[in-house]
Write a protein that holds these residues in place. Structure first.
Motif, PDB file in Angstrom:
ATOM      1  N   TYR A   1      -7.162  -4.065  -7.139  1.00  0.00           N
ATOM      2  CA  TYR A   1      -7.757  -2.817  -6.637  1.00  0.00           C
ATOM      3  C   TYR A   1      -6.690  -1.725  -6.511  1.00  0.00           C
ATOM      4  O   TYR A   1      -6.995  -0.534  -6.676  1.00  0.00           O
ATOM      5  CB  TYR A   1      -8.467  -3.060  -5.314  1.00  0.00           C
ATOM      6  CG  TYR A   1      -9.773  -3.814  -5.504  1.00  0.00           C
ATOM      7  CD1 TYR A   1     -10.926  -3.142  -5.903  1.00  0.00           C
ATOM      8  CD2 TYR A   1      -9.834  -5.198  -5.326  1.00  0.00           C
ATOM      9  CE1 TYR A   1     -12.126  -3.824  -6.101  1.00  0.00           C
ATOM     10  CE2 TYR A   1     -11.030  -5.889  -5.526  1.00  0.00           C
ATOM     11  CZ  TYR A   1     -12.165  -5.198  -5.919  1.00  0.00           C
ATOM     12  OH  TYR A   1     -13.348  -5.881  -6.135  1.00  0.00           O
ATOM     13  N   TYR A   2      -5.459  -2.123  -6.216  1.00  0.00           N
ATOM     14  CA  TYR A   2      -4.358  -1.152  -6.274  1.00  0.00           C
ATOM     15  C   TYR A   2      -4.149  -0.685  -7.711  1.00  0.00           C
ATOM     16  O   TYR A   2      -3.909   0.495  -7.971  1.00  0.00           O
ATOM     17  CB  TYR A   2      -3.066  -1.786  -5.747  1.00  0.00           C
ATOM     18  CG  TYR A   2      -3.052  -2.090  -4.267  1.00  0.00           C
ATOM     19  CD1 TYR A   2      -3.600  -1.208  -3.345  1.00  0.00           C
ATOM     20  CD2 TYR A   2      -2.476  -3.268  -3.798  1.00  0.00           C
ATOM     21  CE1 TYR A   2      -3.572  -1.486  -1.987  1.00  0.00           C
ATOM     22  CE2 TYR A   2      -2.444  -3.560  -2.440  1.00  0.00           C
ATOM     23  CZ  TYR A   2      -2.989  -2.661  -1.535  1.00  0.00           C
ATOM     24  OH  TYR A   2      -2.967  -2.937  -0.196  1.00  0.00           O
ATOM     25  N   THR A   3      -4.224  -1.627  -8.642  1.00  0.00           N
ATOM     26  CA  THR A   3      -4.098  -1.267 -10.057  1.00  0.00           C
ATOM     27  C   THR A   3      -5.180  -0.267 -10.451  1.00  0.00           C
ATOM     28  O   THR A   3      -4.915   0.707 -11.166  1.00  0.00           O
ATOM     29  CB  THR A   3      -4.193  -2.530 -10.936  1.00  0.00           C
ATOM     30  OG1 THR A   3      -3.170  -3.461 -10.560  1.00  0.00           O
ATOM     31  CG2 THR A   3      -4.036  -2.184 -12.408  1.00  0.00           C
ATOM     32  N   LEU A   4      -6.399  -0.507  -9.979  1.00  0.00           N
ATOM     33  CA  LEU A   4      -7.503   0.404 -10.264  1.00  0.00           C
ATOM     34  C   LEU A   4      -7.205   1.806  -9.747  1.00  0.00           C
ATOM     35  O   LEU A   4      -7.430   2.804 -10.447  1.00  0.00           O
ATOM     36  CB  LEU A   4      -8.794  -0.134  -9.637  1.00  0.00           C
ATOM     37  CG  LEU A   4     -10.025   0.783  -9.663  1.00  0.00           C
ATOM     38  CD1 LEU A   4     -10.406   1.147 -11.086  1.00  0.00           C
ATOM     39  CD2 LEU A   4     -11.194   0.115  -8.944  1.00  0.00           C
ATOM     40  N   LEU A   5      -6.689   1.906  -8.536  1.00  0.00           N
ATOM     41  CA  LEU A   5      -6.347   3.217  -7.965  1.00  0.00           C
ATOM     42  C   LEU A   5      -5.318   3.936  -8.831  1.00  0.00           C
ATOM     43  O   LEU A   5      -5.455   5.138  -9.123  1.00  0.00           O
ATOM     44  CB  LEU A   5      -5.821   3.038  -6.542  1.00  0.00           C
ATOM     45  CG  LEU A   5      -5.284   4.303  -5.860  1.00  0.00           C
ATOM     46  CD1 LEU A   5      -6.380   5.355  -5.728  1.00  0.00           C
ATOM     47  CD2 LEU A   5      -4.687   3.954  -4.492  1.00  0.00           C
ATOM     48  N   ILE A   6      -4.293   3.200  -9.261  1.00  0.00           N
ATOM     49  CA  ILE A   6      -3.246   3.816 -10.080  1.00  0.00           C
ATOM     50  C   ILE A   6      -3.804   4.265 -11.428  1.00  0.00           C
ATOM     51  O   ILE A   6      -3.472   5.346 -11.933  1.00  0.00           O
ATOM     52  CB  ILE A   6      -2.074   2.828 -10.262  1.00  0.00           C
ATOM     53  CG1 ILE A   6      -1.396   2.555  -8.922  1.00  0.00           C
ATOM     54  CG2 ILE A   6      -1.054   3.377 -11.262  1.00  0.00           C
ATOM     55  CD1 ILE A   6      -0.412   1.400  -8.949  1.00  0.00           C
TER      56      ILE A   6
ATOM     57  N   LEU B   1       0.870   4.031  -3.031  1.00  0.00           N
ATOM     58  CA  LEU B   1       0.651   5.455  -2.801  1.00  0.00           C
ATOM     59  C   LEU B   1       1.845   6.274  -3.275  1.00  0.00           C
ATOM     60  O   LEU B   1       1.685   7.380  -3.809  1.00  0.00           O
ATOM     61  CB  LEU B   1       0.380   5.715  -1.311  1.00  0.00           C
ATOM     62  CG  LEU B   1      -0.925   5.113  -0.776  1.00  0.00           C
ATOM     63  CD1 LEU B   1      -1.040   5.337   0.736  1.00  0.00           C
ATOM     64  CD2 LEU B   1      -2.131   5.688  -1.496  1.00  0.00           C
TER      65      LEU B   1
ATOM     66  N   CYS C   1       1.493   6.591  -6.991  1.00  0.00           N
ATOM     67  CA  CYS C   1       0.488   7.616  -7.307  1.00  0.00           C
ATOM     68  C   CYS C   1       1.071   9.011  -7.114  1.00  0.00           C
ATOM     69  O   CYS C   1       0.819   9.928  -7.917  1.00  0.00           O
ATOM     70  CB  CYS C   1      -0.747   7.423  -6.424  1.00  0.00           C
ATOM     71  SG  CYS C   1      -1.699   5.928  -6.778  1.00  0.00           S
TER      72      CYS C   1
ATOM     73  N   ALA D   1     -13.090  -5.499 -10.012  1.00  0.00           N
ATOM     74  CA  ALA D   1     -11.989  -4.543 -10.110  1.00  0.00           C
ATOM     75  C   ALA D   1     -11.645  -4.257 -11.565  1.00  0.00           C
ATOM     76  O   ALA D   1     -11.416  -3.103 -11.947  1.00  0.00           O
ATOM     77  CB  ALA D   1     -10.771  -5.059  -9.362  1.00  0.00           C
TER      78      ALA D   1
ATOM     79  N   LEU E   1       0.833  -1.203   0.000  1.00  0.00           N
ATOM     80  CA  LEU E   1       0.000   0.000   0.000  1.00  0.00           C
ATOM     81  C   LEU E   1       0.867   1.251   0.000  1.00  0.00           C
ATOM     82  O   LEU E   1       0.594   2.210  -0.747  1.00  0.00           O
ATOM     83  CB  LEU E   1      -0.925  -0.011   1.216  1.00  0.00           C
ATOM     84  CG  LEU E   1      -1.802   1.237   1.392  1.00  0.00           C
ATOM     85  CD1 LEU E   1      -2.697   1.453   0.180  1.00  0.00           C
ATOM     86  CD2 LEU E   1      -2.627   1.135   2.666  1.00  0.00           C
TER      87      LEU E   1
ATOM     88  N   ILE F   1      -6.817   5.240 -12.058  1.00  0.00           N
ATOM     89  CA  ILE F   1      -7.611   6.451 -11.835  1.00  0.00           C
ATOM     90  C   ILE F   1      -6.713   7.677 -11.714  1.00  0.00           C
ATOM     91  O   ILE F   1      -6.969   8.724 -12.331  1.00  0.00           O
ATOM     92  CB  ILE F   1      -8.490   6.294 -10.575  1.00  0.00           C
ATOM     93  CG1 ILE F   1      -9.574   5.232 -10.812  1.00  0.00           C
ATOM     94  CG2 ILE F   1      -9.121   7.625 -10.186  1.00  0.00           C
ATOM     95  CD1 ILE F   1     -10.353   4.871  -9.555  1.00  0.00           C
ATOM     96  N   VAL F   2      -5.642   7.550 -10.932  1.00  0.00           N
ATOM     97  CA  VAL F   2      -4.721   8.681 -10.766  1.00  0.00           C
ATOM     98  C   VAL F   2      -4.055   9.024 -12.099  1.00  0.00           C
ATOM     99  O   VAL F   2      -3.895  10.202 -12.451  1.00  0.00           O
ATOM    100  CB  VAL F   2      -3.663   8.363  -9.694  1.00  0.00           C
ATOM    101  CG1 VAL F   2      -2.590   9.454  -9.638  1.00  0.00           C
ATOM    102  CG2 VAL F   2      -4.320   8.203  -8.334  1.00  0.00           C
TER     103      VAL F   2
END
Length: 351
Positions: free
Chosen positions: A88-93, A60, A63, A120, A56, A95-96
């Motif tokens: 889900y980490y991939t999804l966050l990246i 971050l 990102c 995801a 995590l 989006i950023v």
């Protein structure tokens, strides 16, 4: 034009197919571009809680790097797609990267979310935006992905053959037909099936030798190997983890690479290309992109097929006095052409 690439994904250690491919791809991207690496691998041998916390933190950090570099000219994001909960980490990246207007190249390395579509990945497809390009390993992977998610998308195909150079020619010493398996050895990867194949070959009077190489997943798998070495005596050689020259020697010492994998993330195993690069024949289950890796000198077994009896019949039809040096040379030559084609595609990803 030189690009500024934020490259995000797992890097060795630990060494596995995903981290190897990510490392090799980022090395190619770095040849003509400025590449900033963001390693997502957790500390080796860390506990589950520490691994999740570390990952995590690294996600971050990746990102943050995307946000920091968002105003640079020629920017791009290269992202290895996780196959499990890490998606889900991939999804966050993703989006950023979209909010920061990066052209993003999402490199797929797993069939897990293709065989069983995931929420995801649906999120990635919905939120990735028009600047998201999907990088698939083969046409099978692309077509099944499109069918699974019923989408139209921008995509390219880059085979893992780009990351495995042809092996040097090695003198072939007279020996019994030798089968081998190299992997992170576990039941899921087919360790027990390999041992049973050797057992049945010996019981049917086939003069087959076997070599196992790679670390074991746990104590139970190591115990299985120790018991097999004791059972078969000199007919089974376990070499442990091998790297570099030790790996080259392994492939030079076998004739047939056996890979009865049942791993859910299996996509396009690097080890199969390493075997082909050395001139070995291959016996493998039809999983992921493996069908596209094999040729007429190999044996592809349906996923629900009988691996051991089918393999024995094939081995019996390929006696040790067959002209192995000739077909090994031809296999290496064919693979060298495949490698060059894949390498050209990989180097032109951002063109």
């Amino acid at each position: 034009m030189k690009h500024h690439i934020v490259a995000i994904g797992p890097l060795p250690p630990p060494l596995h197919g995903f981290s190897y491919a990510t490392s090799a791809m980022t090395a190619l991207l770095s040849e003509e571009n400025v590449t900033v690496l963001q390693n997502l691998s957790p500390p080796e041998n860390a506990g589950r809680l520490i691994s999740h916390a570390s990952k995590l933190r690294r996600v971050l950090g990746a990102c943050g790097r995307l946000l920091l570099d968002r105003r640079l000219e020629g920017k791009a994001c290269y992202l290895g797609c996780d196959g499990g909960w890490g998606m889900y980490y991939t999804l966050l990246i993703v989006i950023v990267a979209r909010l920061s207007t990066y052209p993003t190249y999402l490199h797929h390395h797993s069939f897990r979310y293709i065989d069983k579509p995931s929420l995801a990945m649906r999120g990635i497809l919905a939120l990735g935006g028009p600047n998201l390009t999907h990088v698939f390993l083969c046409e099978i992977m692309r077509d099944r992905f499109v069918d699974a998610y019923a989408v139209r998308l921008r995509s390219v195909i880059i085979s893992n053959a780009a990351f495995v150079a042809p092996a040097d020619d090695r003198a072939l010493q007279p020996r019994p037909l030798t089968i081998g398996m190299l992997s992170n050895l576990s039941r899921e990867k087919g360790l027990e099936t390999f041992i049973e194949l050797l057992r049945q070959c010996r019981s049917e009077g086939l003069a087959v030798q076997a070599i196992l190489a790679g670390p074991t997943a746990d104590g139970r798998d190591r115990a299985s190997i120790d018991a097999a070495v004791k059972e078969f005596g000199g007919a089974l050689d376990y070499r442990g983890a091998v790297y570099d020259e030790g790996k080259a020697v392994f492939y030079g010492d076998i004739d047939v690479f056996v890979f009865p994998t049942g791993y859910v993330n299996e996509a396009q195993p690097i080890v199969i290309f390493e075997a082909k690069a050395a001139g070995c024949a291959v016996i493998a289950y039809d999983r992921g992109c493996i069908r596209k890796q094999l040729d007429g000198s190999d044996l592809l077994i349906p996923t629900n097929g009988e691996f051991v009896p089918t393999s024995i019949a094939w081995i019996a039809a390929n006696p040790p006095d067959s002209p192995r040096s000739i077909w090994r040379r031809r296999t290496r030559q064919d693979y060298a052409e495949r490698h060059q084609r894949a390498l050209k595609r990989a180097r032109s990803l951002l063109d």
